[in-house]
Design a protein around this motif. Sequence first.
Motif, PDB file in Angstrom:
ATOM      1  N   GLY C 284      -0.275 125.779 -40.441  1.00 47.26           N
ATOM      2  CA  GLY C 284      -1.405 126.314 -39.679  1.00 47.26           C
ATOM      3  C   GLY C 284      -1.203 126.290 -38.183  1.00 47.26           C
ATOM      4  O   GLY C 284      -0.187 126.751 -37.657  1.00 47.26           O
ATOM      5  N   TYR C 285      -2.191 125.712 -37.496  1.00 47.92           N
ATOM      6  CA  TYR C 285      -2.257 125.764 -36.037  1.00 47.92           C
ATOM      7  C   TYR C 285      -0.975 125.293 -35.379  1.00 47.92           C
ATOM      8  O   TYR C 285      -0.518 125.857 -34.398  1.00 47.92           O
ATOM      9  CB  TYR C 285      -3.430 124.894 -35.589  1.00 47.92           C
ATOM     10  N   LYS C 286      -0.392 124.231 -35.947  1.00 39.83           N
ATOM     11  CA  LYS C 286       0.763 123.616 -35.284  1.00 39.83           C
ATOM     12  C   LYS C 286       2.020 124.467 -35.355  1.00 39.83           C
ATOM     13  O   LYS C 286       2.984 124.209 -34.632  1.00 39.83           O
ATOM     14  CB  LYS C 286       1.036 122.240 -35.897  1.00 39.83           C
ATOM     15  N   MET C 288       1.898 127.915 -35.248  1.00 41.05           N
ATOM     16  CA  MET C 288       1.611 129.282 -34.821  1.00 41.05           C
ATOM     17  C   MET C 288       2.574 129.735 -33.734  1.00 41.05           C
ATOM     18  O   MET C 288       2.902 128.983 -32.827  1.00 41.05           O
ATOM     19  CB  MET C 288       0.174 129.384 -34.307  1.00 41.05           C
ATOM     20  N   MET C 305      -1.552 132.299 -39.963  1.00 38.53           N
ATOM     21  CA  MET C 305      -3.004 132.122 -40.038  1.00 38.53           C
ATOM     22  C   MET C 305      -3.441 131.937 -41.477  1.00 38.53           C
ATOM     23  O   MET C 305      -4.134 132.761 -42.068  1.00 38.53           O
ATOM     24  CB  MET C 305      -3.684 133.304 -39.383  1.00 38.53           C
ATOM     25  N   SER C 322      -7.997 137.970 -38.105  1.00 34.78           N
ATOM     26  CA  SER C 322      -7.036 138.106 -37.016  1.00 34.78           C
ATOM     27  C   SER C 322      -6.566 139.549 -36.896  1.00 34.78           C
ATOM     28  O   SER C 322      -6.399 140.074 -35.787  1.00 34.78           O
ATOM     29  CB  SER C 322      -5.846 137.168 -37.231  1.00 34.78           C
ATOM     30  N   ASP C 352     -10.200 133.225 -30.189  1.00 29.97           N
ATOM     31  CA  ASP C 352     -10.779 131.948 -29.767  1.00 29.97           C
ATOM     32  C   ASP C 352     -12.287 131.925 -29.962  1.00 29.97           C
ATOM     33  O   ASP C 352     -12.871 130.878 -30.212  1.00 29.97           O
ATOM     34  CB  ASP C 352     -10.454 131.693 -28.284  1.00 29.97           C
ATOM     35  N   MET C 357      -9.520 131.036 -34.742  1.00 26.19           N
ATOM     36  CA  MET C 357      -8.862 129.975 -33.983  1.00 26.19           C
ATOM     37  C   MET C 357      -9.634 128.668 -34.014  1.00 26.19           C
ATOM     38  O   MET C 357      -9.048 127.598 -34.051  1.00 26.19           O
ATOM     39  CB  MET C 357      -8.656 130.408 -32.533  1.00 26.19           C
ATOM     40  N   SER C 358     -10.975 128.758 -33.995  1.00 27.36           N
ATOM     41  CA  SER C 358     -11.722 127.495 -33.951  1.00 27.36           C
ATOM     42  C   SER C 358     -11.493 126.691 -35.227  1.00 27.36           C
ATOM     43  O   SER C 358     -11.317 125.473 -35.168  1.00 27.36           O
ATOM     44  CB  SER C 358     -13.203 127.731 -33.672  1.00 27.36           C
ATOM     45  N   HIS C 360      -8.838 126.830 -37.175  1.00 26.70           N
ATOM     46  CA  HIS C 360      -7.462 126.336 -37.184  1.00 26.70           C
ATOM     47  C   HIS C 360      -7.279 125.178 -36.214  1.00 26.70           C
ATOM     48  O   HIS C 360      -6.577 124.215 -36.503  1.00 26.70           O
ATOM     49  CB  HIS C 360      -6.482 127.461 -36.853  1.00 26.70           C
ATOM     50  N   ARG C 361      -7.943 125.307 -35.041  1.00 25.09           N
ATOM     51  CA  ARG C 361      -7.788 124.236 -34.053  1.00 25.09           C
ATOM     52  C   ARG C 361      -8.459 122.963 -34.577  1.00 25.09           C
ATOM     53  O   ARG C 361      -7.890 121.877 -34.524  1.00 25.09           O
ATOM     54  CB  ARG C 361      -8.389 124.663 -32.710  1.00 25.09           C
ATOM     55  N   ARG C 364      -6.412 121.240 -37.332  1.00 24.75           N
ATOM     56  CA  ARG C 364      -4.961 121.265 -37.107  1.00 24.75           C
ATOM     57  C   ARG C 364      -4.251 120.079 -37.731  1.00 24.75           C
ATOM     58  O   ARG C 364      -3.081 120.157 -38.065  1.00 24.75           O
ATOM     59  CB  ARG C 364      -4.659 121.352 -35.603  1.00 24.75           C
TER      60      ARG C 364
END
Lengths: 295, 99, 432
Positions: C284-286, C288, C305, C322, C352, C357-358, C360-361, C364
């Motif tokens: 995931g986020y890490k 990207m 994503m 996305s 964002d 994104m929220s 995923h962040r 994370r």
Amino acid sequence: MNSADLNPAGINLVACVKWAELRPEIDPLHGSVEASQRSSGFSSSDFAAVESALRLAQAWSDQGQVCVVTVLCAGPEDAEDSLRDFFAVGATRVVRVDLAEQRSSAQVAELLASALVPSQLNAQFVICGDVSSDRGSGSVPAYLAHHLGMQQALGLIGLESTDPGSLHATRRLDGGRRERLLLTAAAVISVEGSVATLRRSSLAATLAAKQKTVELRKQQIDWPTEVNRLRPWRPRARVLAPPAGDDALSRILELTGAQSGSTAARTLRLDPEQAAEAVLEQLAAWGYLDDSPPA
Amino acid sequence: MSTDSYPEISFETRMSSVEFRVHERAHITVDSKICADCSTRGCITACPANLFVSTADGGILFNYELCFECGTCYMVCNEEGAISWSYPEGGHGVVFHSS
Amino acid sequence: MTDFDVIVVGAGPAGAAAALEAARAGRSVCLLERGPYPGSKNMYGGVVYGRVLDSLIPNWWEEAPIQRWVTRRSTMLMTGDQAVTVDYRCSSWGEAPYNGATAFRPEFDAWLASKAEAAGAVLICSTTATGLLRDGTRVVGVRTDRPDGDLTAQVVICCDGVNSFLAKEAGLYPPSDPANYTLGVKETILLPREVIDERFAVRGDHGVDIEILGCTGEVPGGGFLYTNAESLAVGLVLSLPKLAACGRRPEEILAELKAHSAIAPLIEGGQVKEYSAHVIPEAGYKMMPELIGDGILVAGDAAAMCLAAGIWLEGVNFAIGSGAAAGQAAARAVQRRDTSSAGLQDYRRRLDSNFVMSDHRKLREAPHLVMSDLAQQQLPRIACGVMEQLFTVTNPDPKPGLRKIIRGQMKLNNLKLRDAISQGMKALRTFG
């Protein structure tokens, strides 16, 4: 469109393709064949037919002939997207004769022939795939030749152009032999898939083909209502007890009756009625007539 | 390979349920010389289509035809340059219907 | 002059949504797909969450080709011969506007791509994008494997899936680490509709999604089982490096799951209709990549994503979210005649500001947590062990009491109270 538009001085090549289920999904629960647009398409032999037509047209064009390649398909509306792709590889015209349901080879050929007669496509060469992939018998080209009164050369494994309007064809014979034929117009030929692989269309041609229109012919043919074929009643197979025996050999011997004496053949000369009686009697003696014939 | 209590299908039957429109060009090639030096051989275990096989001379035999195009093999590969990976020609390769 | 304003590579959910939005904004769009039809290369581990479609295709549920609406969601913790299940049912998930649905990707993706086509995008199938066309650092188009296959555009949106060779070629990806990826394998198993309705206690077009932890042996991962209309899908997600090292093949581990006493009765008598496999961007986020370059955007699996966060396993919705954002941002940049990296930053802002994104962040840390030994090995064993001791009647011995059982199980599985608390707090922070 009338025949005057149809390149009367040049050579018209028509490739016939069949929209078929390439990977039929048989529902194991219901046993029904499920057709879907995604698993349908054209067989490799149909693609070989189109490619052969394009190559012949190219060769004869180089020798100064005006050649027109038409792709003809008797199929449902689902086929249109895939048919449009034939514009991209170089077909001048693509014609679809509307056929929504499955029909016999004879009827499909009749439908195709109605689009192929001189007043329509005026074909000098009709090139088909040898058999369609959905249990085809390869008889459509033969019926077509019959309807159109053309020569036929079917199941070809090689095709070479010679002078404009004539070509050498190779056909497989028994025992590894080959038959070489010199064909001139007008002829119906069918080719195996190995003869040619359809060229890949350029990106620009693929994009342009998206805008082209597949010509639609609606042919009204009054086919007789189909009646399921009536056949004489045939007795069912008998259920036999599994053969006894300790080893496989003895079981096979018992099963085949190889070592027991066989019944000698009898020759009877009887009137038809008596002969029928005798046959029934013998069948009853063998135990075949336990269940009565279906109503 | 499976437990006795549940009949498992053979790998061939498993793979025959998948449609592959095979192209004549191999989209993945394996340099068996490089593989000869590899001790881990993760590809043999991980490839879901079981396309990697050890050969008697210490190399790797690879068939591209029944490939899911997933990318597992090049990701787990330890040896630089052993696997050259690309997609098959457009319209070819694996075709899923009910996944 | 370019051939198109926007080229979208890959007609999966991300690509179709990108093409749909860019075409709707009045831009000329080419949607490239390497398979013979959209969705032909795609598989997933189960559920499409359609809320993201509400704004793109009103009343999408009336036409989307779905198999069943998920009205029963179970999470199963499993050891070799035990299973604890948390089972949630919600009949309102079976009515409009619905929550999640199972679907065949070849059908669903083709449907979504047809929406993009209807909006004016040109879909070209059977065409693989083999590389980028560049002018300096700027991406100006793609090269395809067709003859004369170069195609130019002002923006290229890479929705070319988890392997995204285009994003890698553009230098947007750091060197890939196999630990960030998992392998998904799946069997689609045919069973009559009535049998599924009976075994899973659902009716009509309602269905079940079961997520399973502890079914992958020494390989970190998870399992899933869900219902289609007339078939089930059972599969596994397996950490790539651990799978490669473990010496057991994916179908062997899957056979074990299928033979488990909690699963075998559900799939018994079924016939395998299709086997499939795919790699998942698990981290995931890490993991990207850079999402924006000069003339290029990355969306969907190509941008990692995919949310593999234990209790939430989602991907198609993030792809659509996305992709739609990329399509909108690309259209706007083309309109403003600035498709440089700076001109395309709108994409990032859009991501964002919404869930893509929220979520995923926020989550994370979740993939790492789910793949940890605690979640993979200790948690299923402790949960099953506690349940077994709790419900095994040991008369004439008296009942041991819950606290003693839990302490005993933790000790048995080498879990210290301190670690349990710190991991528990971490989980709360991650999921909270």
